[in-house]
Design an enzyme around this catalytic site. Structure first.
Site, short mmCIF file in Angstrom:
data_model
loop_
_atom_site.label_atom_id
_atom_site.label_comp_id
_atom_site.label_asym_id
_atom_site.label_seq_id
_atom_site.Cartn_x
_atom_site.Cartn_y
_atom_site.Cartn_z
N GLY A 239 0.76 -1.32 0.02
CA GLY A 239 0.06 -0.13 -0.04
C GLY A 239 0.74 1.22 -0.06
O GLY A 239 2.13 1.17 -0.30
N GLU A 273 -1.70 -5.39 -1.59
CA GLU A 273 -1.39 -5.95 -0.22
C GLU A 273 -0.79 -4.89 0.71
O GLU A 273 0.50 -4.70 1.10
CB GLU A 273 -0.04 -6.83 -0.54
CG GLU A 273 -0.48 -8.03 -1.48
CD GLU A 273 0.81 -8.56 -2.13
OE1 GLU A 273 1.96 -8.00 -1.93
OE2 GLU A 273 0.75 -9.49 -2.82
N PRO A 274 -1.58 -4.04 1.28
CA PRO A 274 -1.15 -3.03 2.24
C PRO A 274 -0.79 -3.50 3.47
O PRO A 274 -1.56 -4.27 4.09
CB PRO A 274 -2.19 -2.09 2.30
CG PRO A 274 -3.47 -2.83 1.86
CD PRO A 274 -3.05 -3.95 0.99
N ARG A 276 1.76 -1.38 6.16
CA ARG A 276 2.06 -0.39 6.76
C ARG A 276 0.78 0.63 7.09
O ARG A 276 0.90 1.20 8.15
CB ARG A 276 3.37 0.45 6.37
CG ARG A 276 3.73 1.64 6.93
CD ARG A 276 4.78 2.26 6.02
NE ARG A 276 5.44 1.41 5.11
CZ ARG A 276 6.85 1.33 5.46
NH1 ARG A 276 7.25 1.50 6.63
NH2 ARG A 276 7.40 0.14 5.02
N CYS A 342 23.39 -2.40 24.50
CA CYS A 342 24.82 -2.12 24.53
C CYS A 342 25.36 -1.86 23.17
O CYS A 342 26.01 -2.67 22.54
CB CYS A 342 25.61 -2.87 25.10
SG CYS A 342 25.23 -3.09 26.96
#
Ligand code: LLP
Length: 415
Positions: A239, A273-274, A276, A342
């Site tokens: 997307g 195919e989104p 995010r 670290c």
């Protein structure tokens, strides 16, 4: 849709005060808004109007069962890249026949698992995979539905680590080889050619490359038709990007119009195919300031979240906006927000102007996608809990890991 807002100077997600979530579940903690996830899915779903379409949520962005279940209830399809993701989708109530399987390295075991489940389509990425899928399907007496993931050689203009559509990327089948491989696929008894797929990159905010890629796929569809290879769907990849800073993101409607345009007049189904854009803005990562370490060179705020909890800043130099849970005013300073791990690369935000005190809780915005999903136990740090808010309620959807969780399966030598 904005579900993250200050009310009476207190940051809320939907109608839940995030300070109350931090209090109840501790920090660091991921929190997602159900309303924001639903609104983002619906925006894509309605953007295509009456045209045949399928919105397959990219599970890799956030694979929590509650997130998948919320989307399954809306009728979403799913894009998976492993047998594990497929199992999660089924566990969460998703339907196998709404699942597409992407990825460059599907194992024989994963191919069998997906065939047996009856998924909608395998997005095949190489001639070798095509051959293996044919063999596996033939042995099982099945015909595997396939699309070839074609690499349209379009520059997505995005971060090199998440750009996928260029010749030099490992993904997909070179456009020049596609026709010959489709002929081969159409001749194999264990396969049923049903689509063409492509994905040129992630976090895209410019429609031009997407339009160009769709145009190339439309041309390939016509070339296939001329050879009597008819396909029923085209899968045009992930997307839109999201506004991590002040990026201007096109609307779902403009995006749908741009990628559909080359297919106008055909009855081919468009799938996307989104990941995010559905879950990213819906989530925040809450983190508490442990120590302040002002200095001559830089001011460090040491927070209790680290690169193992949210890897994007360390890996991509990604930017997540930071908001204090309480708007208290006071003297601001420019802070580096760093974690307890670290590594010098363990930072979550650079040079942010904030008024900070020890014990303050902050929210890192846009953390719903590729946040928890990319987390690890580096430095033997239990991963944070995940919470979903729905109206004025907050639900724990994944408990904070315990140390026992971390060493489960490890064995010491007997002597
Ligand atoms: N489909 C395919 C074939 C993909 O490779 C991807 C993402 C998507 C769909 C979903 O794209 P989205 O809508 O989420 O942009 N870890 C990186 C992102 C990696 C994306 C990989 N592929 C990040 O944190 O930015």
């Amino acid at each position: 849709m904005t579900t993250l807002d200050y009310r009476d100077r207190a940051l809320h997600l939907e109608r839940v005060a995030l300070a109350a979530v931090a209090e109840l579940f501790g920090t660091p903690c991921y929190v997602y808004s159900r309303a924001a996830i639903e609104a983002a899915y619906r925006a894509y779903d309605s953007a295509f109007g009456a045209a045949a379409h399928r919105v397959c949520y990219a599970v890799k962005a956030n694979s929590n069962l509650a997130v998948l279940n919320v989307l399954a209830r809306l009728g979403a399809g799913f894009d998976v890249v492993s047998g594990g993701e497929l199992a999660r989708v089924l566990r969460a109530g998703g339907k196998a026949n709404q699942v597409v399987f992407s990825g460059v390295g599907k194992s024989t075991e994963e191919l069998c698992q997906a065939l047996a489940a009856g998924i909608a389509c395998f997005n095949v990425e190489s001639a070798a995979e095509l051959e293996r899928l044919n063999q596996v399907a033939t042995e099982l007496g099945l015909r595997a539905p396939v699309a070839l993931r074609v690499n349209p050689d379009v520059d997505a203009g995005t971060h090199p680590y998440i750009s996928t559509g260029l010749k030099e990327n490992k993904f997909g089948i070179p456009a020049d080889d596609a026709l010959a491989l489709y002929r081969c696929a159409a001749s194999l008894p264990g396969l049923r050619v049903c689509g063409v797929a492509c994905h040129i990159g992630a976090q895209m905010t410019d429609l031009a490359p997407l339009r160009e890629a769709a145009g190339r796929i439309a041309a390939l569809r016509l070339a296939l038709l001329a050879e009597n290879i008819a396909i029923d769907h085209v899968d045009l990849g992930g997307g839109l990007g999201i506004a991590y800073r002040d990026e201007v993101v096109p609307s779902a409607a403009d995006y749908a119009a741009a990628i559909s345009e080359p297919f106008a007049g055909s009855r081919v189904e468009i799938s996307i195919e989104p990941g995010r854009s559905i879950v990213g803005p819906a989530g925040v990562l809450l983190t508490r300031v442990e120590y302040l370490k002002p200095g001559a060179g830089r001011n460090f705020a040491i927070i209790d979240a680290a690169m193992n909890d949210l890897l994007r800043p360390a890996l991509y130099d990604a930017h997540h906006a930071v908001f204090p849970l309480r708007q208290a005013g006071g003297q601001t300073k420019v802070w580096e927000l760093v974690g307890p791990v670290c590594e010098s690369g363990d930072f979550l935000a650079h040079a942010r102007s904030l008024a900070l005190a020890e014990g303050d809780v902050l929210a890192l915005r846009d953390a719903g996608a590729y946040g928890f999903a990319m987390s690890s136990n580096y430095n033997t740090r239990p991963r944070p809990p995940e919470v979903m808010v729905d109206g004025d309620k907050a639900y724990l959807i994944r408990a904070r890991e315990t140390l026992d969780d971390l060493w489960r399966g490890e064995e010491m030598l007997a002597n």
